[in-house]
Design a protein around this motif. Sequence first.
Motif, mmCIF file in Angstrom:
data_model
loop_
_atom_site.group_PDB
_atom_site.id
_atom_site.type_symbol
_atom_site.label_atom_id
_atom_site.label_comp_id
_atom_site.label_asym_id
_atom_site.label_seq_id
_atom_site.Cartn_x
_atom_site.Cartn_y
_atom_site.Cartn_z
ATOM 1 N N ARG A 1 0.820 -1.214 0.000
ATOM 2 C CA ARG A 1 0.000 0.000 0.000
ATOM 3 C C ARG A 1 0.852 1.260 0.000
ATOM 4 O O ARG A 1 0.331 2.351 0.212
ATOM 5 N N ALA A 2 2.133 1.098 -0.207
ATOM 6 C CA ALA A 2 3.089 2.215 -0.221
ATOM 7 C C ALA A 2 3.208 2.882 1.140
ATOM 8 O O ALA A 2 3.535 4.064 1.233
ATOM 9 N N ARG A 3 2.982 2.117 2.192
ATOM 10 C CA ARG A 3 3.145 2.633 3.557
ATOM 11 C C ARG A 3 4.527 2.270 4.074
ATOM 12 O O ARG A 3 4.977 1.124 3.902
ATOM 13 N N PRO A 4 5.234 3.210 4.720
ATOM 14 C CA PRO A 4 6.533 2.886 5.326
ATOM 15 C C PRO A 4 6.315 2.085 6.604
ATOM 16 O O PRO A 4 5.887 2.624 7.617
ATOM 17 N N ILE A 5 6.594 0.807 6.562
ATOM 18 C CA ILE A 5 6.255 -0.063 7.694
ATOM 19 C C ILE A 5 7.464 -0.461 8.523
ATOM 20 O O ILE A 5 7.317 -0.988 9.625
ATOM 21 N N ALA A 6 8.668 -0.246 7.988
ATOM 22 C CA ALA A 6 9.881 -0.641 8.712
ATOM 23 C C ALA A 6 11.061 0.114 8.126
ATOM 24 O O ALA A 6 10.938 0.804 7.105
ATOM 25 N N GLY A 7 12.194 -0.012 8.793
ATOM 26 C CA GLY A 7 13.419 0.586 8.298
ATOM 27 C C GLY A 7 14.557 -0.402 8.428
ATOM 28 O O GLY A 7 14.540 -1.290 9.299
ATOM 29 N N ILE A 8 15.535 -0.288 7.552
ATOM 30 C CA ILE A 8 16.713 -1.146 7.601
ATOM 31 C C ILE A 8 17.941 -0.256 7.664
ATOM 32 O O ILE A 8 18.004 0.769 6.975
ATOM 33 N N ASN A 9 18.894 -0.598 8.526
ATOM 34 C CA ASN A 9 20.092 0.232 8.616
ATOM 35 C C ASN A 9 21.370 -0.592 8.619
ATOM 36 O O ASN A 9 21.358 -1.802 8.815
ATOM 37 N N VAL A 10 22.458 0.099 8.350
ATOM 38 C CA VAL A 10 23.810 -0.441 8.432
ATOM 39 C C VAL A 10 24.508 0.300 9.561
ATOM 40 O O VAL A 10 24.406 1.531 9.652
ATOM 41 N N GLU B 1 25.573 3.594 0.964
ATOM 42 C CA GLU B 1 24.269 4.193 0.629
ATOM 43 C C GLU B 1 23.583 3.418 -0.491
ATOM 44 O O GLU B 1 22.388 3.102 -0.400
ATOM 45 N N GLY B 2 24.328 3.123 -1.551
ATOM 46 C CA GLY B 2 23.732 2.383 -2.653
ATOM 47 C C GLY B 2 23.259 1.010 -2.221
ATOM 48 O O GLY B 2 22.183 0.542 -2.625
ATOM 49 N N ALA B 3 24.039 0.349 -1.363
ATOM 50 C CA ALA B 3 23.698 -1.003 -0.928
ATOM 51 C C ALA B 3 22.464 -1.020 -0.037
ATOM 52 O O ALA B 3 21.592 -1.889 -0.182
ATOM 53 N N ILE B 4 22.365 -0.065 0.890
ATOM 54 C CA ILE B 4 21.221 -0.057 1.808
ATOM 55 C C ILE B 4 19.946 0.343 1.083
ATOM 56 O O ILE B 4 18.862 -0.199 1.334
ATOM 57 N N LYS B 5 20.044 1.259 0.138
ATOM 58 C CA LYS B 5 18.865 1.634 -0.650
ATOM 59 C C LYS B 5 18.399 0.469 -1.513
ATOM 60 O O LYS B 5 17.195 0.208 -1.628
ATOM 61 N N ALA B 6 19.340 -0.242 -2.111
ATOM 62 C CA ALA B 6 18.985 -1.393 -2.942
ATOM 63 C C ALA B 6 18.336 -2.487 -2.107
ATOM 64 O O ALA B 6 17.365 -3.120 -2.533
ATOM 65 N N ALA B 7 18.869 -2.714 -0.895
ATOM 66 C CA ALA B 7 18.301 -3.742 -0.020
ATOM 67 C C ALA B 7 16.884 -3.372 0.399
ATOM 68 O O ALA B 7 15.981 -4.220 0.392
ATOM 69 N N ALA B 8 16.668 -2.093 0.783
ATOM 70 C CA ALA B 8 15.333 -1.651 1.182
ATOM 71 C C ALA B 8 14.354 -1.786 0.022
ATOM 72 O O ALA B 8 13.193 -2.198 0.208
ATOM 73 N N ALA B 9 14.803 -1.445 -1.189
ATOM 74 C CA ALA B 9 13.945 -1.558 -2.369
ATOM 75 C C ALA B 9 13.603 -3.017 -2.660
ATOM 76 O O ALA B 9 12.459 -3.349 -3.008
ATOM 77 N N GLU B 10 14.582 -3.916 -2.504
ATOM 78 C CA GLU B 10 14.334 -5.340 -2.743
ATOM 79 C C GLU B 10 13.323 -5.907 -1.751
ATOM 80 O O GLU B 10 12.412 -6.661 -2.126
ATOM 81 N N ILE B 11 13.468 -5.545 -0.485
ATOM 82 C CA ILE B 11 12.520 -6.006 0.533
ATOM 83 C C ILE B 11 11.126 -5.450 0.243
ATOM 84 O O ILE B 11 10.114 -6.154 0.349
ATOM 85 N N SER B 12 11.067 -4.168 -0.123
ATOM 86 C CA SER B 12 9.775 -3.533 -0.430
ATOM 87 C C SER B 12 9.099 -4.239 -1.598
ATOM 88 O O SER B 12 7.880 -4.498 -1.555
ATOM 89 N N ARG B 13 9.848 -4.571 -2.636
ATOM 90 C CA ARG B 13 9.270 -5.301 -3.766
ATOM 91 C C ARG B 13 8.751 -6.664 -3.324
ATOM 92 O O ARG B 13 7.716 -7.132 -3.800
ATOM 93 N N GLY B 14 9.486 -7.284 -2.409
ATOM 94 C CA GLY B 14 9.050 -8.575 -1.898
ATOM 95 C C GLY B 14 7.736 -8.506 -1.127
ATOM 96 O O GLY B 14 7.038 -9.492 -0.975
ATOM 97 N N LEU B 15 7.411 -7.294 -0.647
ATOM 98 C CA LEU B 15 6.150 -7.079 0.074
ATOM 99 C C LEU B 15 5.059 -6.549 -0.849
ATOM 100 O O LEU B 15 3.961 -6.222 -0.389
ATOM 101 N N GLY B 16 5.371 -6.445 -2.137
ATOM 102 C CA GLY B 16 4.364 -6.009 -3.101
ATOM 103 C C GLY B 16 4.384 -4.539 -3.441
ATOM 104 O O GLY B 16 3.484 -4.037 -4.125
ATOM 105 N N TYR B 17 5.409 -3.821 -3.006
ATOM 106 C CA TYR B 17 5.485 -2.385 -3.287
ATOM 107 C C TYR B 17 5.812 -2.172 -4.762
ATOM 108 O O TYR B 17 6.734 -2.778 -5.306
ATOM 109 N N GLN B 18 5.045 -1.291 -5.398
ATOM 110 C CA GLN B 18 5.208 -1.039 -6.830
ATOM 111 C C GLN B 18 5.684 0.388 -7.120
ATOM 112 O O GLN B 18 5.670 0.823 -8.256
ATOM 113 N N GLY B 19 6.131 1.105 -6.099
ATOM 114 C CA GLY B 19 6.504 2.502 -6.293
ATOM 115 C C GLY B 19 7.752 2.643 -7.124
ATOM 116 O O GLY B 19 8.545 1.717 -7.245
#
Length: 270
Positions: A225-234, A252-270
Amino acid sequence: MTDDMTEIEAESAQGPSYSVPPVHRAFRLLRHIAAGGRCRNAAATARELGINRTTLIRLLHTLEEEGIIESDDDGASWQLGVGMISLAADALKSRDVTRVAQPVMARLASELHLSIHLGVLDGRDVVYMLRETPNSHLISNIREGSRLPAHATTIGRILLAYMPEKQLLDLYRDADLEAHTAKTSTTLTQLIMQIGEDRKHGIAWSKGNFEPGIGSCAAAIFDHRARPIAGINVTGPEEQFSAYSNNAQHIEGAIKAAAAEISRGLGYQG
């Protein structure tokens, strides 16, 4: 026994037919302790919670035996115990986001040789749900179930950055923003400016904002639903997070890519 039966009969008459009054009382007591009530005065606590004093004492000692609460002064006062924290951590792990995130975090920890955490916002705190650490001495001391102030941590800041302004103002109205280091935002104005920059860049950076010598950066995870439900950090030694360095850009590139991959896994289409 008579006092207990009187309470059971009274609560049974008022509640659903399948409810168990002693369980209701136990959770009433746990919520009281979780909110900071130390139960130093048993009679006063019993009156406040509407529980018989003898029942209250029995509940306290039963919960202590199960590790759900613990006393640091021989039964004079109480706080939540390791058993309760473990139960909460297990409950959090059962969420979909943790199942999707765990392999991504493990891979990231191996790639960066730094500690990776996933957390969710709970009021003005961040509750840490998962941790992945590298096979080295650079291991974070933040465990699953840990609770840290959102305003002073990168996961907290990046999630606050996506919070509607009115909700943010209501959450921090009259709040005391503790200074964990000289770099921590200690006023709502400072915090709003800081998280505004975090949202602008899509990442929250810290160089000793929460703990001296420790650096961190975090990105938000979104659901279907495009809601920020969690955060991931290094997290790691501060020198590895020096702004504009090649290492920081890689992180920065790695953490953004990881967050995007997890979001896609949850169905995020943004």
